[in-house]
Design a protein around this motif. Structure first.
Motif, mmCIF file in Angstrom:
data_model
loop_
_atom_site.group_PDB
_atom_site.id
_atom_site.type_symbol
_atom_site.label_atom_id
_atom_site.label_comp_id
_atom_site.label_asym_id
_atom_site.label_seq_id
_atom_site.Cartn_x
_atom_site.Cartn_y
_atom_site.Cartn_z
ATOM 1 N N TYR A 5 -35.994 -39.178 -31.290
ATOM 2 C CA TYR A 5 -34.725 -39.549 -31.459
ATOM 3 C C TYR A 5 -33.712 -39.114 -30.085
ATOM 4 C CZ TYR A 5 -29.757 -39.260 -32.279
ATOM 5 O OH TYR A 5 -28.110 -39.461 -32.538
ATOM 6 N N TYR A 11 -26.727 -39.130 -23.459
ATOM 7 C CA TYR A 11 -25.758 -39.194 -25.168
ATOM 8 C C TYR A 11 -24.747 -37.905 -25.015
ATOM 9 C CZ TYR A 11 -25.048 -38.637 -29.963
ATOM 10 O OH TYR A 11 -24.052 -38.941 -31.419
ATOM 11 N N GLY A 42 -23.373 -36.656 -41.123
ATOM 12 C CA GLY A 42 -24.422 -37.700 -40.210
ATOM 13 C C GLY A 42 -25.155 -36.527 -39.436
ATOM 14 N N ASP A 100 -27.052 -36.106 -44.535
ATOM 15 C CA ASP A 100 -27.694 -37.441 -43.579
ATOM 16 C C ASP A 100 -28.155 -38.368 -44.602
ATOM 17 O OD1 ASP A 100 -27.976 -37.769 -40.413
ATOM 18 O OD2 ASP A 100 -29.634 -39.150 -41.437
ATOM 19 N N ASP A 104 -25.760 -40.750 -48.714
ATOM 20 C CA ASP A 104 -24.932 -41.871 -48.275
ATOM 21 C C ASP A 104 -23.182 -41.951 -48.082
ATOM 22 O OD1 ASP A 104 -24.520 -44.299 -47.522
ATOM 23 O OD2 ASP A 104 -25.353 -45.776 -48.833
ATOM 24 N N LEU A 105 -22.434 -41.711 -46.623
ATOM 25 C CA LEU A 105 -21.128 -41.946 -46.878
ATOM 26 C C LEU A 105 -20.733 -43.153 -46.473
ATOM 27 C CD1 LEU A 105 -21.203 -39.777 -43.373
ATOM 28 C CD2 LEU A 105 -20.323 -39.611 -45.733
ATOM 29 N N CYS A 158 -20.563 -37.097 -36.180
ATOM 30 C CA CYS A 158 -20.648 -37.896 -34.444
ATOM 31 C C CYS A 158 -21.692 -38.427 -34.429
ATOM 32 C CB CYS A 158 -20.914 -36.548 -33.523
ATOM 33 S SG CYS A 158 -21.541 -36.733 -31.786
HETATM 34 C C1 LIG Z 1 -26.503 -41.687 -33.700
HETATM 35 S S1 LIG Z 1 -27.071 -40.456 -34.759
HETATM 36 C C2 LIG Z 1 -26.043 -39.162 -34.953
HETATM 37 C C3 LIG Z 1 -26.936 -38.271 -35.510
HETATM 38 C C4 LIG Z 1 -25.859 -36.878 -34.860
HETATM 39 N N1 LIG Z 1 -24.382 -37.024 -35.531
HETATM 40 C C5 LIG Z 1 -25.876 -37.039 -33.142
HETATM 41 O O1 LIG Z 1 -24.833 -37.275 -32.822
HETATM 42 O O2 LIG Z 1 -26.647 -36.972 -32.541
HETATM 43 C C6 LIG Z 1 -26.554 -41.487 -36.870
HETATM 44 C C7 LIG Z 1 -26.993 -40.578 -37.849
HETATM 45 O O3 LIG Z 1 -26.252 -41.067 -38.947
HETATM 46 C C8 LIG Z 1 -26.921 -41.018 -40.156
HETATM 47 N N2 LIG Z 1 -26.265 -42.323 -41.144
HETATM 48 C C9 LIG Z 1 -25.795 -43.754 -40.755
HETATM 49 N N3 LIG Z 1 -25.861 -44.417 -41.673
HETATM 50 C C10 LIG Z 1 -25.866 -43.253 -43.046
HETATM 51 C C11 LIG Z 1 -25.229 -43.023 -44.240
HETATM 52 N N4 LIG Z 1 -24.133 -44.225 -44.529
HETATM 53 N N5 LIG Z 1 -24.694 -41.921 -44.669
HETATM 54 C C12 LIG Z 1 -25.254 -40.753 -44.352
HETATM 55 N N6 LIG Z 1 -26.011 -40.958 -42.970
HETATM 56 C C13 LIG Z 1 -25.958 -42.153 -42.285
HETATM 57 C C14 LIG Z 1 -28.058 -41.747 -39.704
HETATM 58 O O4 LIG Z 1 -29.465 -41.068 -40.011
HETATM 59 C C15 LIG Z 1 -28.444 -40.959 -38.339
HETATM 60 O O5 LIG Z 1 -28.829 -40.008 -37.871
#
Ligand SMILES: C[S@@+](CC[C@H](N)C(=O)[O-])C[C@H]1O[C@@H](n2cnc3c(N)ncnc32)[C@H](O)[C@@H]1O
Length: 233
Positions: free
Chosen positions: A40, A49, A80, A102, A125-126, A144
């Protein structure tokens, strides 16, 4: 069609597009984050990013501007948190009391390995019902790269507000395409009307990824916030 009808037709189209975009959540997310946790940071680095840096710097500016207490004692939730890129930036700027949540354990474990978080919880789970996190726990909640299509719906903002204390702040990024597709603005308006959040600052169309810009939102939870309990999907 009168203006309000046009607005509600636009909202409905946006909701339809958004619900379509969220249909394939489980498989898509699992592939991206369970299988992709190891690469990632590298992948995102290649894509230019800078979201985590902008969000952390907004948190730092918010602390300087609004809090009498020093940065080291500000409690922050990174919602997240992924592999911990935001936590690393927060730590660089002097924050020390950082928790993470997360959806996926694979991402949460990477975040733990950074050693900048006090606690990181997975399986939160948000998009789900309110978590068992206590209400009003954090001075600042940051989020973010999570309000992204096929990730978290705009209604997830309620949970971020719930865990943030009155007069605390919620700082979130949204890709510009996400705002257009989901009607995120309408959810912000609903939450403001309900007294759950107040928008205090927004960076429009700012750098995020090489391929797309984002808006960065800074909300404050009012002193007497309404209990944001209803309307979760
Ligand atoms: C693009 S990544 C961003 C991670 C970190 N915040 C960053 O900026 O590097 C999106 C993150 O959101 C998490 N995610 C996706 N759907 C989610 C949900 N419904 N509830 C909580 N987390 C979630 C994913 O597992 C992932 O780690």
């Amino acid at each position: 069609m009168k203006a309000p009808d046009q607005q509600s037709a636009r909202d409905q189209t946006a909701r339809q597009k958004a619900s379509h975009s969220f249909e394939t959540n489980a498989g898509y997310l699992s592939k991206s984050y369970r299988d992709g946790a190891g690469t990632y940071d590298l992948d995102l680095g290649r894509m230019g990013y800078c979201g985590p840096t902008v969000v952390a710097e907004l948190a730092a500016a918010t602390q300087t501007a609004y809090f009498a207490k020093e940065r080291a004692v500000i409690t922050i939730l990174d919602a997240g948190c992924g592999t911990g890129l935001v936590g690393l930036q927060l730590k660089r700027l002097g924050f020390q009391l950082i928790d993470g949540i997360d959806l996926f354990e694979e991402m949460a474990e990477k975040a733990r390995q950074t050693r900048v978080y006090r606690h990181v919880r997975s399986n939160v789970d948000l998009n789900g019902p309110p978590s068992d996190h206590a209400s009003a726990s954090y001075d600042i909640t940051v989020c973010c790269g999570v309000f992204v299509l096929r990730h978290v719906r705009p209604q997830g903002l309620r949970e971020l507000a719930r865990v943030t204390r009155p007069k605390g702040f919620v700082i979130a990024s949204t890709r510009t395409s996400y705002v257009e597709a989901t009607g995120f603005d309408s959810e912000v308006q609903r939450l403001q009307d309900a007294g759950v959040l107040v928008l205090v600052q927004r960076l429009n169309d700012a750098r995020y990824l090489a391929e797309e810009n984002a808006h960065y939102w800074v909300f404050q939870v009012p002193e007497k916030a309404s209990a944001p309990t209803e309307e979760r999907p």
